[in-house]
Write a protein that holds these residues in place. Structure first.
Motif, mmCIF file in Angstrom:
data_model
loop_
_atom_site.group_PDB
_atom_site.id
_atom_site.type_symbol
_atom_site.label_atom_id
_atom_site.label_comp_id
_atom_site.label_asym_id
_atom_site.label_seq_id
_atom_site.Cartn_x
_atom_site.Cartn_y
_atom_site.Cartn_z
ATOM 1 N N SER A 1 -11.635 7.212 12.302
ATOM 2 C CA SER A 1 -10.906 5.988 11.938
ATOM 3 C C SER A 1 -11.794 4.774 12.165
ATOM 4 N N TYR B 1 2.903 -8.759 10.527
ATOM 5 C CA TYR B 1 1.684 -8.018 10.188
ATOM 6 C C TYR B 1 2.004 -6.685 9.510
ATOM 7 N N GLU C 1 -2.453 -2.622 7.940
ATOM 8 C CA GLU C 1 -3.891 -2.790 8.193
ATOM 9 C C GLU C 1 -4.087 -3.195 9.640
ATOM 10 N N THR C 2 -3.300 -4.168 10.066
ATOM 11 C CA THR C 2 -3.377 -4.628 11.445
ATOM 12 C C THR C 2 -2.815 -3.590 12.411
ATOM 13 N N ALA D 1 -12.023 0.218 12.052
ATOM 14 C CA ALA D 1 -11.274 -1.042 12.036
ATOM 15 C C ALA D 1 -12.224 -2.179 12.368
ATOM 16 N N VAL E 1 -8.220 -9.003 2.552
ATOM 17 C CA VAL E 1 -7.557 -8.109 3.505
ATOM 18 C C VAL E 1 -8.170 -8.248 4.903
ATOM 19 N N ASP E 2 -9.480 -8.384 4.974
ATOM 20 C CA ASP E 2 -10.120 -8.447 6.285
ATOM 21 C C ASP E 2 -9.754 -9.736 7.015
ATOM 22 N N ALA F 1 -6.084 -9.478 8.111
ATOM 23 C CA ALA F 1 -5.883 -8.561 9.229
ATOM 24 C C ALA F 1 -6.430 -9.160 10.526
ATOM 25 N N ALA G 1 -5.601 -1.405 13.024
ATOM 26 C CA ALA G 1 -6.691 -1.995 13.813
ATOM 27 C C ALA G 1 -6.320 -2.042 15.297
ATOM 28 N N ILE H 1 0.866 -1.184 0.000
ATOM 29 C CA ILE H 1 0.000 0.000 0.000
ATOM 30 C C ILE H 1 0.905 1.238 0.000
ATOM 31 N N HIS I 1 0.881 -3.859 3.475
ATOM 32 C CA HIS I 1 -0.505 -3.662 3.887
ATOM 33 C C HIS I 1 -0.974 -4.872 4.698
ATOM 34 N N TYR I 2 -0.791 -6.044 4.130
ATOM 35 C CA TYR I 2 -1.092 -7.290 4.850
ATOM 36 C C TYR I 2 -0.392 -8.424 4.118
#
Lengths: 91, 1009
Positions: free
Chosen positions: B952, B855, B858-859, B954, B655-656, B659, B862, B637, B646-647
């Motif tokens: 934000s 990680y 993204e994580t 997550a 991605v979800d 993460a 979160a 990313i 990013h992941y």
């Protein structure tokens, strides 16, 4: 793009520099009153002619310099260190 | 001087009908048997226009080759779709715009007069459907009463919703060419150059200047927009000191070459910028089908010169009369250019309309190739050498006459001439109307550089004002049109080393060929009198604008669009402002000209972009562990200029899912994250602690050595600028971190405060963002992983929360920080960047027995949202420390810190200011959209009061549902309330519950284990 004479590096292309705002204001004493600080932070003159301003030579020596630039013609009238008095430099 | 009797016909005994043809090629009926100074008849080229094949010669332009074939119709005009032909022989061409090439190289709006012919050239006419000859769009011409200037301000008003339908049709009906959709396969370059003298224009004046400057030992650069030097020496027959112009040219070129003058042909100086910076574009390979190997298609030159000599010549102006836009109406100078340079006769039966002596040169040249000529002179009386010569050849000359109308829609067939005094009319058959309204200096570059212009009534044109230190205009560009004047001007300017200026403007004396009539204007008659051919602006449009109250020349320009097309009014501005002056009953100098701006002629985006396209649009910053990430399935990313992980999806994960796995593993085990892009600044000096105390709003002087502290930096107006963790490595040595996004800005600010505001502080700051590789190890097992690699005791007592130490990690000297962004037991490792990959691999290996995950951000995001740690979306330039729940950090009793004074602003104490809260979906599973507005009641009438917004979001690994952070008026006083997150753009309205922003481990105990 104009040429700026950096006091340390000499004549350099303006794209090597980053603009840093009005240089004609004086930082108030830490204990000055609220209105003095307010003017310092928010109020600026908008001269139709020579303007003293700060530029940083980011792609060179990374020094901050003071520049007197005519905002109408872009002609640079004088440059110096932040401590210099540009009236003396220009003359 | 009297004119010839009115009943003189064209078939008089002294004028013979034109009969000669190019015997080598019957298909070029207008190519003379011989002649054409720039064409090489030995090299035939083939090309196509609208699919039809033609032939030409090397040296031709597309326009000259088409004229040689007798092609009259080449375009349809912008608004009225009127048939148009080739008008000029230069950059001022308003009509003959074509699309050149195909595919990714397709170029719309190319002037055929400047397009050099090459074998296989493909051209297409524009703005016509289905064909040039039969264009449905011509119906606009019939509806023209509705399409006057500014029509779109007055029409299509009702119903308002129909505008979107009209717009589609209007867009299709107007416009010129279409841009390529495929990628441009060619390369473009940027070049920089410096010189002592830059000469713009390689005609006689410029050549003389370059020669004189070189003779005086200066370093000279000469640019010319044509493929060859010489300017008008190729377009007319001239002698210099009794010798043919060609000889003088060749000799001068030899001298320039041996003097080392740098010459750029096919190069247009398009913009004159500050401090004598000239922007030029070199059409390096436009004249071939495909650029040669390793060559760019075009080069953009940025030339910094000590002095500039502008020898940019002049442009002929037309006369304005009804239907002056018909195919077959051309500028008189262009007609003789085509004759001399290309051996092309634009017409056999020519009516020459003029208000000056110079156009009679065209009459002489036409007679010499046995064309039939009639001259119509606006002036009642004139007495120059050139008209005498023409008259002595028996050419009919009508004085005090103008054009009443032009017949021939798809090509000129005849004209009707009217005597200005008596009104008497007379018809002539012709296939070419050559017009001349005199010449005007090309003073665009002079004007761009801020030069003033002076109106010279003798030539009814503006000339450059007094010369300046940095630049001077010479020759025709200064209004001195004679060849001897040009050469003399050039020699003087070239010798003038010191750039001394003259005090006064030396206005052109009326020399041979200059004697001008007063006006360039029509005498009336049915039909449109065009001013701006390219934008279809007529005399009546200017009159209309003036009637409607648009008096200033700048307003008239914008209301009528005159001068706003790709030719920028080169053949129309002067006539328009002359008309405006008449309407305003003011002299022309009081009306003035519109502002001249670059580019002088169009510049391609390719040339402007140069090499900075595709991957090279922006620099790419990669972390020291970039290769490892690439080899381990990372999804990248962009974070500013950085490429960050990013992941790291495992089989089948999006991605979800990735993460969620990464986050859970980190909170319950251990995770590793590359945090190298974080801004890092080394701060040293006896006053370093004092400096930090002033730069941050919290307290720093008493920070013990070997400890880190969270720092909050404010702006001068009290708003939060940035945050970070700064560590004290020694009494006078600190290591500051910033957010990734603000690293550059904060560095500049620190330097500013040290150099400008507080120069007495003894502090040195150094950016070390790229010198250190940074990695974060977080999770309950993180200590156990590090213990395997670190050469010191990192137990909880020996190395408590916020401790900092220099140590070795896997034998590599570096620094260890016990700080936590995730809220778990966590550490950050810094090693010198060159050892980053090695340290990372050691950590990965050490972490295997603990099922350590790697990680991405993204994580990273979160985990920090779960903890309620603020980051970029919360530090949006509107929030204070109090807004973010960090008010306790601000030590107001410190004597000096940035933002202290303005923190006292009343507005910042407003209790209704939005403050940081957490949100969860009321239904326990829906995603909350970042940027949603928070409102109390969806059914309330509009406009609704916005209570705040979502900053934000997550998916919480710990809680197993989406969460969000938000800024909400009322803050945590609303904890437990149900509000609505509204995103009207997508029609979303989601019920949310207000919670504490600290979703996980609110007392932070995990960080202290």
């Amino acid at each position: 793009m104009f040429v700026i004479h950096c006091p340390w590096c000499g004549d350099c292309d303006g794209t090597e520099f980053s603009y840093g705002g009005d240089a004609s204001r004086q930082r108030p004493a830490p204990d000055a009153d609220f209105d003095t600080w307010y003017d310092f932070v928010y109020l600026r003159d908008n001269p139709r002619g020579p303007h003293d301003e700060y530029w940083q030579h980011v792609s060179g020596c990374r020094q901050w310099l003071k520049v007197r630039r005519d905002v109408l013609t872009h002609r640079i009238l004088a440059t110096g260190t932040p401590a210099d008095n540009l009236d003396e430099v220009a003359s | 001087m009297s004119d010839t009797p009115a009943n003189q016909t064209l078939a008089g005994p002294q004028v013979q009908r034109y009969q000669e043809r190019d015997r080598t090629d019957a298909s070029q009926p207008r190519r003379l048997a011989e002649g054409g100074l720039v064409v090489d008849r030995g090299r035939r080229l083939s090309f196509r226009l609208d699919g039809r094949s033609y032939t030409g010669y090397a040296g031709d332009t597309l326009a000259s080759a088409l004229l040689a074939h007798g092609v009259k119709l080449v375009a349809r005009s912008f608004k009225y779709h009127r048939p148009r032909g080739i008008y000029s022989a230069g950059v001022e061409e308003p009509n003959a715009l074509v699309e050149l090439r195909t595919g990714g190289r397709r170029e719309p709006n190319t002037r055929a007069t400047m397009a050099e012919l090459y074998d296989g050239l493909e051209a297409h006419s524009q703005n016509r459907w289905p064909s040039l000859g039969f264009d449905v769009g011509e119906i606009n011409n019939l509806l023209s009463p509705f399409f006057g200037a500014g029509f779109y301000y007055k029409t299509f008003m009702w119903p308002a919703s129909f505008w979107e339908k009209y717009e589609v049709l209007i867009r299709r009906a107007a416009g010129m060419g279409s841009a390529a959709r495929e990628r441009d396969p060619d390369r473009y370059e940027h070049r920089n150059a410096h010189c002592e003298v830059l000469v713009v224009g390689g005609g006689p004046a410029g050549l003389a200047a370059a020669r004189a400057a070189a003779r005086s030992g200066q370093r000279v650069l000469l640019v010319d927009e044509n493929p060859r030097l010489g300017g008008w020496l190729w377009r007319e027959s001239h002698t210099v000191d009794g010798r043919p112009g060609a000889e003088w040219l060749a000799e001068t070129q030899r001298e320039l070459a041996s003097a080392g003058v740098q010459i750029l042909t096919r190069t247009t100086a398009f913009g004159y910028y500050d401090d004598n910076l000239m922007g030029c574009v070199e059409r390096a390979q436009d004249h071939v089908a495909v650029p040669g190997a390793h060559l760019p298609r075009q080069r953009l030159w940025k030339i910094r010169a000590r002095r500039v000599i502008l020898a940019t010549g002049s442009i002929e102006q037309p006369l304005v009369f009804p239907d002056n836009d018909r195919p077959g109406v051309m500028l008189a100078g262009a007609v003789r250019s085509y004759l001399h340079a290309y051996g092309v006769l634009a017409g056999r039966r020519v009516v020459l309309v003029t208000n000056n002596d110079d156009a009679y040169r065209t009459a002489l040249d036409l007679v010499a190739v046995k064309a039939e000529v009639v001259v119509v002179d606006n002036r009642a009386r004139f007495d120059g050498e050139l008209p005498r010569q023409v008259q002595s050849l028996g050419v009919p000359i009508l004085s005090g006459a103008g054009v009443h109308r032009v017949r021939g829609r798809l090509g000129v067939q005849g004209v009707e001439i009217q005597r200005l005094e008596s009104g008497q009319r007379q018809r002539f058959e012709c296939d070419l109307v050559a017009v001349s309204g005199g010449w005007v200096p090309t003073l665009h570059l002079h004007s761009q550089a801020g030069g003033k212009n002076v109106y010279c009534p003798q030539i009814a044109a503006f000339v450059p004002g007094a010369a300046r230190r940095e630049h001077v205009s010479i020759g025709a560009a200064a209004g001195r049109f004679g060849l001897e004047d040009c050469i003399r001007d050039g020699e003087q300017a070239g010798r003038n080393v010191t750039g001394q200026t003259e005090e006064s403007v030396s206005l052109p004396a009326p020399g041979a060929g200059v004697a001008m009539g007063e006006s360039r204007e029509a005498i009336g008659g049915p039909g449109k009198c065009f001013l701006d051919l390219q934008h279809d602006v007529t005399l009546s449009d200017v009159d209309l604008a003036h009637r409607e109250g648009f008096r200033s020349v700048e307003h008239v320009k914008r209301y009528t669009t005159l001068g706003m097309a790709t030719d920028q009014g080169k053949t129309s501005n002067l006539s328009a402002l002359s008309r405006l002056a008449g309407l305003r009953k003011q002299p022309i100098p009081e009306v003035g000209t519109t502002t001249f701006r670059p580019p002088y002629t169009p510049v391609t985006l390719g040339a402007i972009a140069g090499g900075e396209v595709g991957r090279h649009l922006k620099p790419l910053r990669r972390t020291p562990m970039d290769d490892w990430h690439a080899e381990h399935g990372v999804r990248w990313i962009d974070a500013g200029l950085w490429r960050r992980p990013h992941y790291y999806p495992q089989a089948g994960e999006d991605v979800d899912a990735a993460a969620l796995r990464e986050g859970r593993a980190t909170r319950h085990g251990v995770g590793l994250c590359d945090v190298s892009p974080l801004g890092k600044i080394d701060i040293q000096g006896p006053d370093a602690a004092e400096f930090l105390n002033r730069v941050y709003c919290n307290a720093w002087k008493k920070l013990p050595v070997g400890k880190a502290r969270y720092g909050l930096m404010l702006r001068e107006d009290g708003i939060v600028l940035d945050d970070g963790t700064t560590s004290r490595l020694a009494e006078n040595h600190f290591h500051m971190t910033t957010t990734t996004a603000n690293a550059v800005k904060v560095m500049g600010l620190l330097e500013y405060y040290l150099q400008v505001e507080w120069p007495g502080l003894r502090v040195q700051v150094t950016s070390v963002t790229e010198q250190w590789a940074g990695m974060s190890i977080a999770g309950p097992q993180s200590r156990r992983v590090l213990e395997k690699l670190v050469d010191r005791d990192i137990g909880n007592e020996a190395f408590p929360f916020m401790a900092v130490a220099e140590c070795r990690i896997a034998g590599i000297p570096g620094r260890l920080f016990r700080i936590s962004f995730s809220g778990e037991l966590a550490y950050e490792v810094n090693v010198p960047a060159d050892y980053g990959q090695a340290a990372w691999e050691a950590l990965v290996a050490a972490g295997q027995e603990f099922d350590m995950v790697v990680y991405g951000i993204e994580t990273l995001g979160a985990l920090r949202v779960e903890k309620g740690h603020v980051a970029g979306p919360e530090l949006d330039g509107r929030t204070t420390a109090d807004d973010l729940g960090l008010g306790k950090l601000v030590k107001r009793n410190k004597p000096v810190f940035i933002g202290k004074a303005m923190l006292e602003r009343e507005v910042l104490a407003d209790p209704a200011r939005p403050r940081l809260v957490g949100l969860k979906p009321a239904d326990g599973r829906s995603w909350i959209r970042a940027g949603s507005q928070l409102i109390a009641d969806p059914a309330a009438p509009l406009p609704m009061k916005m209570l705040g917004h979502v900053t934000s979001i997550a998916y919480s690994p710990e809680l197993g549902h989406p969460i969000a952070l938000a800024l909400l008026s009322g803050g945590l006083e609303r904890e437990g309330e149900t509000l609505y997150a509204a995103f009207p753009l997508k029609g979303e309205m989601l019920a949310v519950t207000v919670t504490s922003p600290h979703f996980v481990d609110p007392d932070g105990s995990r960080m202290y284990v």
